[in-house]
Design a protein around this motif. Structure first.
Motif, PDB file in Angstrom:
ATOM      1  N   LEU A 115       0.908  -1.074   0.067  1.00 52.86           N
ATOM      2  CA  LEU A 115      -0.068   0.089  -0.059  1.00 52.86           C
ATOM      3  C   LEU A 115       0.954   1.145  -0.101  1.00 52.86           C
ATOM      4  O   LEU A 115       2.072   1.291   0.534  1.00 52.86           O
ATOM      5  N   GLY A 117       1.007   6.045   0.233  1.00 55.23           N
ATOM      6  CA  GLY A 117       0.211   7.050   0.587  1.00 55.23           C
ATOM      7  C   GLY A 117       0.039   8.127  -0.265  1.00 55.23           C
ATOM      8  O   GLY A 117      -1.153   8.308  -0.522  1.00 55.23           O
ATOM      9  N   GLU A 134      -3.530  11.457  -1.051  1.00 54.06           N
ATOM     10  CA  GLU A 134      -4.086  11.211   0.107  1.00 54.06           C
ATOM     11  C   GLU A 134      -5.628  11.464   0.447  1.00 54.06           C
ATOM     12  O   GLU A 134      -5.984  12.310   0.071  1.00 54.06           O
ATOM     13  N   ASN A 140      -4.679   3.861   3.859  1.00 52.04           N
ATOM     14  CA  ASN A 140      -3.562   4.149   3.504  1.00 52.04           C
ATOM     15  C   ASN A 140      -3.063   5.618   4.267  1.00 52.04           C
ATOM     16  O   ASN A 140      -1.682   5.685   4.876  1.00 52.04           O
ATOM     17  N   PHE A 191       4.115  -0.899   3.442  1.00 55.13           N
ATOM     18  CA  PHE A 191       3.756   0.306   3.298  1.00 55.13           C
ATOM     19  C   PHE A 191       4.634   1.161   2.913  1.00 55.13           C
ATOM     20  O   PHE A 191       5.627   1.235   3.706  1.00 55.13           O
ATOM     21  N   ARG A 193       4.995   5.273   2.361  1.00 60.01           N
ATOM     22  CA  ARG A 193       4.112   6.572   2.399  1.00 60.01           C
ATOM     23  C   ARG A 193       4.283   7.757   1.089  1.00 60.01           C
ATOM     24  O   ARG A 193       3.483   7.891   0.493  1.00 60.01           O
TER      25      ARG A 193
END
Length: 200
Positions: A115, A117, A134, A140, A191, A193
């Motif tokens: 995932l 961001g 975002e 997220n 993840f 970002r």
């Protein structure tokens, strides 16, 4: 003289090329999701055959790693809100590759969802944005409040993982989103970002 193994590999390559052209023939003229669905089912069955062939060539102790996007490796498509509204993997008649594998090997598949961001990507479609934004309230964005880049194992039995066991919107490429409980789909999350386009 071509030996039997080499001939089989050439024949399989020719079959793959034929099936690729057939997918193009079925999908490119489609003007509606319903018209697109048969081609999507054809493609998913093709992927089933490809993976099945690879699995048949592997030794007992070997592992196979697969990567995909847009729900092809979705483990539980029925747990994705609105997944039957358009033309997704399997075209509403065949299981996505991930669900097909999970049904065949229920205790042997380890799934990781990547995932992101925000930032920019390299997706090729002119009608979709390359800017990733975002969106408040999505998984997220919540993960982005925790850190910049990390792996997160999912243990649905852990009370601290409550957020991961409930339906929540998850953003993906083109700023699209799906609603699902990530614990139904994955064993871990990776993840990042802030993302940037691919570099040469």
């Amino acid at each position: 003289m071509i030996d039997a193994g080499r001939f089989d590999a050439l024949r399989y390559a020719a079959t793959c090329l034929r099936d690729s052209f057939e997918y193009v023939r079925m999908t490119y003229p489609a003007k509606t999701f319903n018209a697109l669905n048969p081609g999507m089912a054809f493609r998913e069955r093709y992927m089933h055959r490809q993976v099945d062939r690879l699995l048949g060539q592997m030794r007992a102790n070997e592992k196979l790693a697969l990567m995909s996007h847009n729900m092809h490796l979705c483990r539980a498509p029925d747990a994705v809100a609105g997944s039957d509204a358009a033309a997704g993997p399997g075209g509403k008649t065949d299981p996505p590759l991930g669900a097909w594998l999970a049904a065949r090997y229920p205790a042997e598949v380890f799934s990781v969802w990547m995932l992101i961001g925000r930032g920019h990507d390299s997706q090729p479609f002119p009608t979709l944005s390359k800017t990733i934004r975002e969106k408040s309230g999505t998984l997220n964005t919540l993960l982005g409040e925790i850190g910049e880049c990390f792996g997160l194992p999912i243990d649905a039995s852990d009370s601290r993982a409550r957020l991961l066991t409930e339906n929540i919107e998850i953003m993906h490429d083109g700023n699209g989103g799906v609603g699902t409980a990530i614990a139904r789909q994955a064993d871990a999350i990776f993840f990042v970002r802030d993302v940037t386009p691919l570099r040469a």
